[in-house]
Scaffold this active site. Sequence first.
Site, short mmCIF file in Angstrom:
data_model
loop_
_atom_site.label_atom_id
_atom_site.label_comp_id
_atom_site.label_asym_id
_atom_site.label_seq_id
_atom_site.Cartn_x
_atom_site.Cartn_y
_atom_site.Cartn_z
N ASP A 128 38.97 33.97 39.00
CA ASP A 128 38.69 35.29 38.43
C ASP A 128 37.21 35.41 38.01
O ASP A 128 36.42 34.49 38.21
CB ASP A 128 39.64 35.50 37.24
N ASP B 8 42.15 45.85 39.30
CA ASP B 8 43.60 45.59 39.37
C ASP B 8 44.41 46.80 39.84
O ASP B 8 44.18 47.93 39.42
CB ASP B 8 44.13 45.18 37.99
C1 GAL Z 1 42.29 40.05 36.03
C2 GAL Z 1 42.80 39.89 37.45
C3 GAL Z 1 44.31 39.96 37.41
C4 GAL Z 1 44.84 38.86 36.51
C5 GAL Z 1 44.21 38.94 35.12
C6 GAL Z 1 44.57 37.74 34.27
O1 GAL Z 1 40.91 39.99 36.04
O2 GAL Z 1 42.25 40.86 38.27
O3 GAL Z 1 44.84 39.87 38.72
O4 GAL Z 1 44.57 37.61 37.09
O5 GAL Z 1 42.80 39.03 35.20
O6 GAL Z 1 43.99 37.77 32.99
#
Ligand code: GAL
Length: 484
Positions: free
Chosen positions: A144, A204
Amino acid sequence: MFTILFSSLLAAPAAAISNGLARTPQMGWNNWNSLGCDVSQDLLLDTSKVLLDSGLRDVGYEYVVLDDCWQGERGQNGYITYDEQKFPNGMKYIAGKLHDMGFKYGMYSSAGEMTCARFEGSLDYEKEDAEIYASWDVDYLKYDNCFHMGRFGTAKLSFDRFNAMSQALNATGRPILYSLCNWGEDYVHTWGMSLANSWRVSGDIYDHFDRPDALCSCNDPRDPHCVAPGSHCSVMNIINKVAPYVDRGGPGGWNDMDMLEVGQGGMTDSEYVAHFSMWCALKSALLIGTDLRKLTPNTLTILNNPAVIAVSQDPMGRSATRVRQDFNVKKDKYGQGEIQVWSGPLYPSDQLVILLNAADEDLTMTTDLNEIFVHEGPEGSAPHTKHEYAVYDLWADRMDERQAEKILQGDFKKYQKGWYNSTETPYKEGLTNRDERLMGKKVGTISPKSPELSAKVPRHGVKMYRLVNLSGSSTRYMLHKQEL
Ligand code: GAL
Protein backbone atom coordinates in the site's frame (compact mmCIF):
# COMPACT_ATOMS: atom_id res chain seq x y z
CA MET A 1 0.01 -3.20 -44.75
CA PHE A 2 -1.47 -0.82 -42.22
CA THR A 3 -3.30 -3.61 -40.47
CA ILE A 4 -0.30 -5.87 -40.23
CA LEU A 5 1.90 -3.12 -38.85
CA PHE A 6 -0.72 -2.03 -36.35
CA SER A 7 -1.41 -5.55 -35.15
CA SER A 8 2.26 -6.39 -34.81
CA LEU A 9 2.82 -3.33 -32.65
CA LEU A 10 -0.01 -4.35 -30.39
CA ALA A 11 1.27 -7.90 -30.31
CA ALA A 12 4.76 -6.97 -29.06
CA PRO A 13 5.28 -8.73 -25.72
CA ALA A 14 5.72 -6.28 -22.86
CA ALA A 15 8.77 -6.49 -20.63
CA ALA A 16 7.62 -7.45 -17.17
CA ILE A 17 8.86 -8.21 -13.71
CA SER A 18 10.86 -11.40 -14.01
CA ASN A 19 9.55 -13.46 -11.09
CA GLY A 20 7.54 -15.60 -13.51
CA LEU A 21 4.27 -15.05 -11.63
CA ALA A 22 0.86 -13.76 -12.70
CA ARG A 23 1.12 -14.85 -16.31
CA THR A 24 -2.66 -14.39 -16.14
CA PRO A 25 -4.35 -11.99 -13.68
CA GLN A 26 -4.13 -13.27 -10.12
CA MET A 27 -7.35 -14.68 -8.67
CA GLY A 28 -8.27 -15.04 -5.04
CA TRP A 29 -9.95 -13.46 -2.03
CA ASN A 30 -9.08 -10.49 0.20
CA ASN A 31 -10.86 -9.57 3.44
CA TRP A 32 -10.72 -5.77 3.24
CA ASN A 33 -13.94 -4.83 1.38
CA SER A 34 -16.21 -6.78 3.68
CA LEU A 35 -14.35 -7.07 6.97
CA GLY A 36 -11.76 -4.31 7.20
CA CYS A 37 -9.65 -4.84 10.31
CA ASP A 38 -11.72 -7.76 11.62
CA VAL A 39 -9.04 -10.33 10.74
CA SER A 40 -7.98 -13.57 12.41
CA GLN A 41 -6.56 -17.01 11.83
CA ASP A 42 -10.08 -18.48 11.91
CA LEU A 43 -11.28 -16.08 9.25
CA LEU A 44 -8.54 -17.16 6.85
CA LEU A 45 -8.98 -20.86 7.47
CA ASP A 46 -12.79 -20.76 7.40
CA THR A 47 -12.73 -18.74 4.18
CA SER A 48 -10.38 -21.12 2.46
CA LYS A 49 -12.68 -23.99 3.39
CA VAL A 50 -15.58 -22.18 1.68
CA LEU A 51 -13.44 -21.54 -1.39
CA LEU A 52 -12.66 -25.23 -1.52
CA ASP A 53 -16.13 -26.60 -0.75
CA SER A 54 -17.93 -24.27 -3.14
CA GLY A 55 -15.69 -25.17 -6.09
CA LEU A 56 -14.30 -21.63 -6.31
CA ARG A 57 -10.73 -22.80 -5.85
CA ASP A 58 -11.17 -25.19 -8.75
CA VAL A 59 -12.26 -22.44 -11.14
CA GLY A 60 -9.12 -20.48 -10.23
CA TYR A 61 -9.40 -18.50 -6.97
CA GLU A 62 -6.02 -19.41 -5.61
CA TYR A 63 -4.67 -16.64 -3.35
CA VAL A 64 -6.07 -16.08 0.13
CA VAL A 65 -4.94 -12.57 0.97
CA LEU A 66 -4.87 -11.04 4.44
CA ASP A 67 -5.11 -7.25 4.30
CA ASP A 68 -4.22 -4.61 6.91
CA CYS A 69 -4.32 -4.94 10.73
CA TRP A 70 -2.43 -8.19 11.32
CA GLN A 71 0.74 -6.56 12.65
CA GLY A 72 2.25 -6.53 16.10
CA GLU A 73 5.23 -4.40 17.17
CA ARG A 74 8.46 -4.10 15.25
CA GLY A 75 11.15 -5.76 17.37
CA GLN A 76 14.52 -4.24 18.36
CA ASN A 77 16.14 -6.34 15.64
CA GLY A 78 14.01 -4.59 12.99
CA TYR A 79 11.78 -7.60 12.32
CA ILE A 80 8.00 -7.20 12.36
CA THR A 81 5.80 -9.38 14.57
CA TYR A 82 2.14 -10.34 14.26
CA ASP A 83 -0.80 -9.83 16.61
CA GLU A 84 -0.78 -13.00 18.69
CA GLN A 85 -4.38 -12.60 19.80
CA LYS A 86 -5.63 -12.67 16.21
CA PHE A 87 -3.09 -15.19 14.96
CA PRO A 88 -2.33 -17.55 17.87
CA ASN A 89 -0.38 -20.05 15.77
CA GLY A 90 1.48 -17.53 13.68
CA MET A 91 1.73 -16.87 9.98
CA LYS A 92 3.81 -19.86 8.95
CA TYR A 93 1.13 -22.13 10.40
CA ILE A 94 -1.54 -20.42 8.31
CA ALA A 95 0.62 -20.62 5.18
CA GLY A 96 1.10 -24.35 5.79
CA LYS A 97 -2.63 -24.96 6.22
CA LEU A 98 -3.42 -22.99 3.07
CA HIS A 99 -0.77 -24.76 1.06
CA ASP A 100 -2.14 -28.13 2.18
CA MET A 101 -5.52 -27.12 0.74
CA GLY A 102 -3.99 -26.02 -2.56
CA PHE A 103 -4.05 -22.28 -1.87
CA LYS A 104 -1.37 -19.61 -1.76
CA TYR A 105 -1.00 -17.14 1.07
CA GLY A 106 -1.01 -13.37 0.65
CA MET A 107 -0.16 -10.64 3.13
CA TYR A 108 -0.21 -6.84 3.23
CA SER A 109 2.01 -3.93 4.14
CA SER A 110 2.54 -0.29 3.15
CA ALA A 111 5.45 1.59 1.60
CA GLY A 112 5.15 4.06 4.43
CA GLU A 113 6.07 4.50 8.06
CA MET A 114 2.57 3.20 8.90
CA THR A 115 -0.06 1.22 7.05
CA CYS A 116 -3.36 2.88 6.18
CA ALA A 117 -4.90 1.52 9.40
CA ARG A 118 -1.86 2.89 11.28
CA PHE A 119 0.02 -0.27 11.97
CA GLU A 120 3.76 -0.66 11.36
CA GLY A 121 4.67 0.04 7.73
CA SER A 122 7.65 -1.27 5.76
CA LEU A 123 9.32 1.92 4.55
CA ASP A 124 13.08 1.55 5.13
CA TYR A 125 12.50 -1.95 6.51
CA GLU A 126 11.92 -3.56 3.14
CA LYS A 127 14.75 -6.08 3.52
CA GLU A 128 13.70 -7.25 6.98
CA ASP A 129 10.03 -7.47 6.04
CA ALA A 130 10.63 -9.32 2.78
CA GLU A 131 12.84 -11.78 4.64
CA ILE A 132 10.26 -12.44 7.30
CA TYR A 133 7.45 -12.90 4.77
CA ALA A 134 9.61 -15.42 2.93
CA SER A 135 10.39 -17.19 6.21
CA TRP A 136 6.62 -17.47 6.83
CA ASP A 137 6.21 -19.04 3.36
CA VAL A 138 4.16 -16.13 2.07
CA ASP A 139 3.36 -16.17 -1.67
CA TYR A 140 1.90 -12.70 -2.29
CA LEU A 141 2.37 -9.17 -1.00
CA LYS A 142 -0.17 -6.36 -1.39
CA TYR A 143 1.86 -3.20 -0.87
CA ASP A 144 0.00 0.00 0.00
CA ASN A 145 0.86 3.69 -0.15
CA CYS A 146 -0.14 5.36 3.12
CA PHE A 147 2.22 7.50 5.24
CA HIS A 148 4.92 7.63 2.59
CA MET A 149 6.78 10.49 4.32
CA GLY A 150 6.52 12.73 1.30
CA ARG A 151 8.36 10.35 -0.98
CA PHE A 152 5.88 10.73 -3.83
CA GLY A 153 4.86 13.35 -6.36
CA THR A 154 6.96 12.19 -9.30
CA ALA A 155 7.05 8.86 -11.04
CA LYS A 156 10.69 8.43 -9.98
CA LEU A 157 10.04 9.00 -6.28
CA SER A 158 7.20 6.51 -6.22
CA PHE A 159 9.08 4.07 -8.43
CA ASP A 160 12.08 4.07 -6.10
CA ARG A 161 9.98 3.60 -2.99
CA PHE A 162 8.12 0.63 -4.47
CA ASN A 163 11.18 -0.75 -6.19
CA ALA A 164 12.91 -1.12 -2.81
CA MET A 165 10.37 -3.80 -1.85
CA SER A 166 10.45 -5.35 -5.31
CA GLN A 167 14.21 -5.84 -4.98
CA ALA A 168 13.91 -7.08 -1.42
CA LEU A 169 11.31 -9.68 -2.40
CA ASN A 170 13.45 -10.87 -5.30
CA ALA A 171 16.46 -11.12 -3.03
CA THR A 172 14.67 -13.64 -0.80
CA GLY A 173 14.69 -16.15 -3.67
CA ARG A 174 11.07 -17.06 -2.93
CA PRO A 175 8.59 -16.31 -5.73
CA ILE A 176 6.28 -13.73 -4.12
CA LEU A 177 3.61 -12.09 -6.25
CA TYR A 178 4.01 -8.33 -5.82
CA SER A 179 0.78 -6.34 -5.92
CA LEU A 180 1.19 -2.56 -5.74
CA CYS A 181 -1.53 -0.46 -4.23
CA ASN A 182 -0.65 3.19 -4.83
CA TRP A 183 -4.14 4.00 -6.14
CA GLY A 184 -2.94 5.09 -9.60
CA GLU A 185 -0.67 7.84 -8.30
CA ASP A 186 2.38 9.14 -10.15
CA TYR A 187 1.42 7.45 -13.43
CA VAL A 188 1.88 3.96 -12.01
CA HIS A 189 0.41 2.50 -15.21
CA THR A 190 3.58 3.69 -16.97
CA TRP A 191 6.08 2.04 -14.62
CA GLY A 192 4.23 -0.60 -12.57
CA MET A 193 5.04 -3.28 -15.13
CA SER A 194 8.79 -2.85 -14.48
CA LEU A 195 8.65 -3.89 -10.85
CA ALA A 196 5.31 -5.46 -9.93
CA ASN A 197 2.79 -8.10 -10.95
CA SER A 198 -0.14 -5.71 -10.58
CA TRP A 199 -0.79 -2.08 -9.70
CA ARG A 200 -3.95 -0.43 -8.45
CA VAL A 201 -5.28 2.14 -10.88
CA SER A 202 -7.80 3.83 -8.61
CA GLY A 203 -8.68 4.87 -5.09
CA ASP A 204 -10.75 2.31 -3.20
CA ILE A 205 -13.85 0.84 -4.81
CA TYR A 206 -17.20 1.00 -3.02
CA ASP A 207 -20.40 -0.94 -3.41
CA HIS A 208 -22.18 1.31 -5.94
CA PHE A 209 -22.50 0.98 -9.66
CA ASP A 210 -22.22 4.60 -10.73
CA ARG A 211 -22.84 6.95 -7.78
CA PRO A 212 -20.38 9.85 -7.87
CA ASP A 213 -18.81 10.60 -4.49
CA ALA A 214 -16.65 13.51 -3.40
CA LEU A 215 -14.22 11.11 -1.72
CA CYS A 216 -13.35 9.57 -5.08
CA SER A 217 -11.36 12.17 -6.90
CA CYS A 218 -8.76 11.75 -9.63
CA ASN A 219 -11.36 11.16 -12.30
CA ASP A 220 -9.03 12.30 -15.01
CA PRO A 221 -6.16 9.80 -15.29
CA ARG A 222 -4.16 12.36 -17.25
CA ASP A 223 -4.16 14.80 -14.36
CA PRO A 224 -0.60 14.76 -13.01
CA HIS A 225 -1.61 16.86 -10.03
CA CYS A 226 -4.13 14.42 -8.72
CA VAL A 227 -2.94 13.83 -5.18
CA ALA A 228 -5.86 12.21 -3.43
CA PRO A 229 -7.31 9.23 -5.27
CA GLY A 230 -9.35 8.54 -2.14
CA SER A 231 -12.10 6.00 -1.74
CA HIS A 232 -15.76 5.51 -2.63
CA CYS A 233 -15.08 4.96 -6.31
CA SER A 234 -17.94 3.35 -8.22
CA VAL A 235 -17.69 0.54 -10.74
CA MET A 236 -18.31 2.92 -13.65
CA ASN A 237 -15.82 5.44 -12.29
CA ILE A 238 -13.08 2.82 -12.25
CA ILE A 239 -13.95 1.47 -15.70
CA ASN A 240 -13.79 4.98 -17.15
CA LYS A 241 -10.56 5.73 -15.30
CA VAL A 242 -8.71 2.69 -16.68
CA ALA A 243 -10.18 2.82 -20.21
CA PRO A 244 -7.35 4.95 -21.70
CA TYR A 245 -4.61 2.61 -20.51
CA VAL A 246 -6.04 -0.89 -20.41
CA ASP A 247 -3.27 -1.95 -22.78
CA ARG A 248 -0.61 -1.40 -20.09
CA GLY A 249 -1.35 -4.78 -18.55
CA GLY A 250 -0.09 -8.06 -19.96
CA PRO A 251 1.31 -11.43 -18.89
CA GLY A 252 3.32 -10.82 -15.73
CA GLY A 253 1.78 -7.46 -14.76
CA TRP A 254 -1.82 -6.25 -14.63
CA ASN A 255 -3.94 -3.21 -13.98
CA ASP A 256 -5.72 -3.76 -10.66
CA MET A 257 -9.19 -2.22 -10.61
CA ASP A 258 -9.51 -3.13 -6.89
CA MET A 259 -11.21 -6.01 -5.15
CA LEU A 260 -14.66 -7.14 -6.25
CA GLU A 261 -17.81 -5.91 -4.50
CA VAL A 262 -19.88 -8.80 -5.89
CA GLY A 263 -22.05 -10.18 -3.10
CA GLN A 264 -21.83 -7.18 -0.78
CA GLY A 265 -25.48 -6.24 -1.23
CA GLY A 266 -25.35 -2.66 -2.54
CA MET A 267 -25.88 -3.45 -6.22
CA THR A 268 -28.45 -5.31 -8.30
CA ASP A 269 -27.75 -8.68 -9.87
CA SER A 270 -27.26 -7.04 -13.31
CA GLU A 271 -24.84 -4.53 -11.81
CA TYR A 272 -22.76 -7.26 -10.18
CA VAL A 273 -22.74 -9.25 -13.42
CA ALA A 274 -21.55 -6.14 -15.27
CA HIS A 275 -18.92 -5.42 -12.61
CA PHE A 276 -17.57 -8.99 -12.73
CA SER A 277 -17.64 -9.14 -16.53
CA MET A 278 -15.71 -5.91 -16.92
CA TRP A 279 -13.07 -6.88 -14.36
CA CYS A 280 -12.56 -10.10 -16.37
CA ALA A 281 -12.57 -8.39 -19.77
CA LEU A 282 -10.14 -5.66 -18.70
CA LYS A 283 -7.81 -8.26 -17.18
CA SER A 284 -7.89 -6.79 -13.71
CA ALA A 285 -6.48 -8.66 -10.77
CA LEU A 286 -9.54 -10.67 -9.63
CA LEU A 287 -9.93 -10.79 -5.86
CA ILE A 288 -13.28 -11.64 -4.29
CA GLY A 289 -14.03 -9.04 -1.60
CA THR A 290 -17.13 -10.38 0.07
CA ASP A 291 -17.31 -12.35 3.34
CA LEU A 292 -17.44 -15.88 1.97
CA ARG A 293 -18.71 -17.32 5.25
CA LYS A 294 -22.01 -15.68 4.22
CA LEU A 295 -21.79 -16.61 0.54
CA THR A 296 -25.23 -16.75 -1.12
CA PRO A 297 -26.25 -18.94 -4.07
CA ASN A 298 -26.80 -15.84 -6.21
CA THR A 299 -23.29 -14.57 -5.57
CA LEU A 300 -21.79 -17.99 -6.23
CA THR A 301 -23.44 -18.12 -9.67
CA ILE A 302 -21.68 -14.89 -10.64
CA LEU A 303 -18.24 -15.74 -9.28
CA ASN A 304 -18.06 -19.29 -10.62
CA ASN A 305 -18.90 -18.88 -14.32
CA PRO A 306 -15.95 -20.56 -16.09
CA ALA A 307 -16.87 -19.11 -19.50
CA VAL A 308 -16.41 -15.61 -18.11
CA ILE A 309 -13.36 -16.46 -15.98
CA ALA A 310 -11.75 -17.92 -19.12
CA VAL A 311 -11.77 -14.38 -20.50
CA SER A 312 -9.84 -13.14 -17.45
CA GLN A 313 -7.43 -16.06 -17.64
CA ASP A 314 -6.99 -15.93 -21.41
CA PRO A 315 -3.41 -16.96 -22.27
CA MET A 316 -2.85 -13.99 -24.59
CA GLY A 317 -3.60 -11.60 -21.74
CA ARG A 318 -4.89 -8.78 -23.91
CA SER A 319 -7.50 -6.47 -22.42
CA ALA A 320 -10.60 -5.51 -24.33
CA THR A 321 -10.64 -1.86 -25.39
CA ARG A 322 -13.52 0.54 -25.59
CA VAL A 323 -14.70 1.09 -29.14
CA ARG A 324 -17.72 3.28 -28.33
CA GLN A 325 -18.93 5.53 -25.53
CA ASP A 326 -22.23 7.33 -25.90
CA PHE A 327 -23.72 9.65 -23.26
CA ASN A 328 -26.88 10.38 -25.19
CA VAL A 329 -29.07 8.07 -23.09
CA LYS A 330 -31.42 8.22 -20.10
CA LYS A 331 -29.71 9.44 -16.92
CA ASP A 332 -30.27 8.10 -13.42
CA LYS A 333 -30.91 10.01 -10.19
CA TYR A 334 -27.21 10.88 -9.94
CA GLY A 335 -27.22 12.37 -13.44
CA GLN A 336 -25.20 9.38 -14.65
CA GLY A 337 -25.93 7.44 -17.83
CA GLU A 338 -23.98 6.14 -20.80
CA ILE A 339 -23.55 3.09 -22.99
CA GLN A 340 -20.27 1.54 -24.06
CA VAL A 341 -19.10 -1.14 -26.47
CA TRP A 342 -15.88 -3.03 -25.71
CA SER A 343 -14.00 -5.43 -27.95
CA GLY A 344 -10.75 -7.35 -27.84
CA PRO A 345 -8.83 -10.43 -28.95
CA LEU A 346 -9.16 -13.78 -27.20
CA TYR A 347 -7.16 -16.98 -27.54
CA PRO A 348 -6.81 -18.69 -29.95
CA SER A 349 -8.31 -16.44 -32.65
CA ASP A 350 -11.58 -15.34 -31.07
CA GLN A 351 -12.97 -11.93 -30.27
CA LEU A 352 -14.66 -10.66 -27.13
CA VAL A 353 -17.55 -8.23 -27.46
CA ILE A 354 -19.25 -6.51 -24.55
CA LEU A 355 -22.34 -4.34 -24.72
CA LEU A 356 -22.37 -2.33 -21.48
CA ASN A 357 -25.61 -0.55 -20.67
CA ALA A 358 -25.04 2.06 -17.96
CA ALA A 359 -28.16 4.01 -19.00
CA ASP A 360 -31.09 4.26 -16.63
CA GLU A 361 -33.30 1.86 -18.61
CA ASP A 362 -33.19 -1.46 -20.43
CA LEU A 363 -32.01 -0.93 -23.97
CA THR A 364 -31.52 -2.75 -27.21
CA MET A 365 -27.88 -2.22 -28.12
CA THR A 366 -26.31 -2.89 -31.49
CA THR A 367 -22.77 -3.15 -32.76
CA ASP A 368 -21.36 -4.50 -36.02
CA LEU A 369 -18.24 -6.08 -37.47
CA ASN A 370 -16.71 -2.72 -38.47
CA GLU A 371 -16.99 -1.41 -34.92
CA ILE A 372 -15.90 -4.68 -33.31
CA PHE A 373 -12.68 -4.71 -35.36
CA VAL A 374 -12.08 -0.97 -35.58
CA HIS A 375 -8.70 -1.34 -33.86
CA GLU A 376 -7.54 -3.65 -36.62
CA GLY A 377 -8.30 -1.08 -39.31
CA PRO A 378 -10.76 1.81 -39.68
CA GLU A 379 -14.06 1.87 -41.54
CA GLY A 380 -14.23 -1.84 -42.20
CA SER A 381 -10.75 -2.05 -43.74
CA ALA A 382 -9.69 -4.81 -41.31
CA PRO A 383 -9.63 -8.25 -42.96
CA HIS A 384 -11.40 -9.55 -39.88
CA THR A 385 -14.61 -7.85 -40.98
CA LYS A 386 -14.76 -10.12 -44.05
CA HIS A 387 -15.22 -13.32 -42.03
CA GLU A 388 -18.15 -15.17 -40.57
CA TYR A 389 -18.34 -15.66 -36.79
CA ALA A 390 -20.35 -17.84 -34.46
CA VAL A 391 -21.60 -15.80 -31.51
CA TYR A 392 -21.48 -17.37 -28.04
CA ASP A 393 -23.26 -15.76 -25.09
CA LEU A 394 -20.89 -16.18 -22.13
CA TRP A 395 -23.56 -15.74 -19.47
CA ALA A 396 -26.15 -18.05 -21.07
CA ASP A 397 -25.02 -21.09 -19.08
CA ARG A 398 -24.83 -19.31 -15.74
CA MET A 399 -25.41 -21.83 -12.97
CA ASP A 400 -28.94 -22.28 -11.73
CA GLU A 401 -29.39 -20.81 -8.22
CA ARG A 402 -30.98 -24.01 -6.90
CA GLN A 403 -27.87 -25.93 -7.85
CA ALA A 404 -25.71 -23.26 -6.21
CA GLU A 405 -27.83 -23.57 -3.07
CA LYS A 406 -27.24 -27.33 -2.95
CA ILE A 407 -23.53 -26.79 -3.35
CA LEU A 408 -23.49 -24.38 -0.45
CA GLN A 409 -25.41 -26.92 1.61
CA GLY A 410 -22.50 -29.32 1.17
CA ASP A 411 -23.27 -31.15 -2.07
CA PHE A 412 -20.22 -30.02 -4.05
CA LYS A 413 -18.90 -33.59 -4.39
CA LYS A 414 -22.00 -34.50 -6.42
CA TYR A 415 -21.33 -31.75 -8.93
CA GLN A 416 -17.56 -32.03 -9.01
CA LYS A 417 -17.52 -34.37 -11.99
CA GLY A 418 -18.82 -31.86 -14.49
CA TRP A 419 -17.10 -28.89 -12.82
CA TYR A 420 -14.44 -26.97 -14.69
CA ASN A 421 -11.29 -27.63 -12.70
CA SER A 422 -8.56 -25.24 -13.80
CA THR A 423 -6.08 -26.78 -11.37
CA GLU A 424 -6.24 -29.92 -13.54
CA THR A 425 -7.07 -28.39 -16.90
CA PRO A 426 -5.59 -24.91 -17.22
CA TYR A 427 -7.76 -22.45 -19.12
CA LYS A 428 -5.36 -22.47 -22.06
CA GLU A 429 -5.85 -26.21 -22.49
CA GLY A 430 -9.62 -25.93 -22.09
CA LEU A 431 -9.76 -23.18 -24.69
CA THR A 432 -7.51 -25.07 -27.10
CA ASN A 433 -9.90 -28.01 -26.84
CA ARG A 434 -12.96 -25.77 -27.11
CA ASP A 435 -14.27 -27.14 -23.81
CA GLU A 436 -17.96 -26.33 -23.95
CA ARG A 437 -17.99 -25.11 -20.34
CA LEU A 438 -15.77 -22.23 -21.46
CA MET A 439 -17.83 -21.33 -24.49
CA GLY A 440 -21.22 -20.35 -23.10
CA LYS A 441 -24.03 -20.91 -25.59
CA LYS A 442 -24.13 -20.35 -29.31
CA VAL A 443 -26.83 -17.78 -30.03
CA GLY A 444 -26.25 -16.94 -33.69
CA THR A 445 -23.75 -15.90 -36.34
CA ILE A 446 -22.61 -12.64 -37.84
CA SER A 447 -20.99 -12.19 -41.24
CA PRO A 448 -20.32 -9.51 -43.87
CA LYS A 449 -23.83 -10.16 -45.19
CA SER A 450 -25.42 -9.73 -41.79
CA PRO A 451 -22.82 -7.82 -39.76
CA GLU A 452 -24.92 -6.59 -36.84
CA LEU A 453 -24.91 -7.96 -33.32
CA SER A 454 -27.93 -6.74 -31.43
CA ALA A 455 -29.28 -7.59 -27.99
CA LYS A 456 -31.53 -6.42 -25.23
CA VAL A 457 -29.25 -5.35 -22.39
CA PRO A 458 -30.71 -4.79 -18.93
CA ARG A 459 -30.28 -1.45 -17.17
CA HIS A 460 -26.83 -1.35 -15.58
CA GLY A 461 -25.98 -4.66 -17.17
CA VAL A 462 -23.96 -6.30 -19.90
CA LYS A 463 -24.13 -8.77 -22.71
CA MET A 464 -20.83 -10.57 -23.13
CA TYR A 465 -19.98 -12.57 -26.26
CA ARG A 466 -17.18 -14.72 -27.62
CA LEU A 467 -16.98 -14.60 -31.42
CA VAL A 468 -15.48 -17.66 -33.05
CA ASN A 469 -14.15 -17.27 -36.58
CA LEU A 470 -15.85 -19.78 -38.88
CA SER A 471 -13.73 -18.87 -41.92
CA GLY A 472 -10.55 -20.72 -40.95
CA SER A 473 -7.39 -19.21 -39.43
CA SER A 474 -7.46 -15.45 -39.35
CA THR A 475 -4.64 -12.96 -39.84
CA ARG A 476 -4.75 -12.38 -36.13
CA TYR A 477 -3.99 -15.97 -35.23
CA MET A 478 -0.91 -16.03 -37.43
CA LEU A 479 0.44 -12.97 -35.67
CA HIS A 480 -0.36 -13.99 -32.17
CA LYS A 481 0.93 -17.50 -32.30
CA GLN A 482 4.45 -16.24 -31.56
CA GLU A 483 3.30 -14.73 -28.31
CA LEU A 484 1.97 -17.89 -26.77
C1 GAL B 1 -6.15 1.27 1.42
C2 GAL B 1 -6.24 0.25 0.30
C3 GAL B 1 -7.32 -0.74 0.66
C4 GAL B 1 -6.96 -1.42 1.97
C5 GAL B 1 -6.73 -0.37 3.06
C6 GAL B 1 -6.18 -1.00 4.34
O1 GAL B 1 -5.17 2.20 1.11
O2 GAL B 1 -6.50 0.89 -0.91
O3 GAL B 1 -7.48 -1.69 -0.39
O4 GAL B 1 -5.81 -2.20 1.80
O5 GAL B 1 -5.83 0.64 2.64
O6 GAL B 1 -5.94 -0.07 5.35
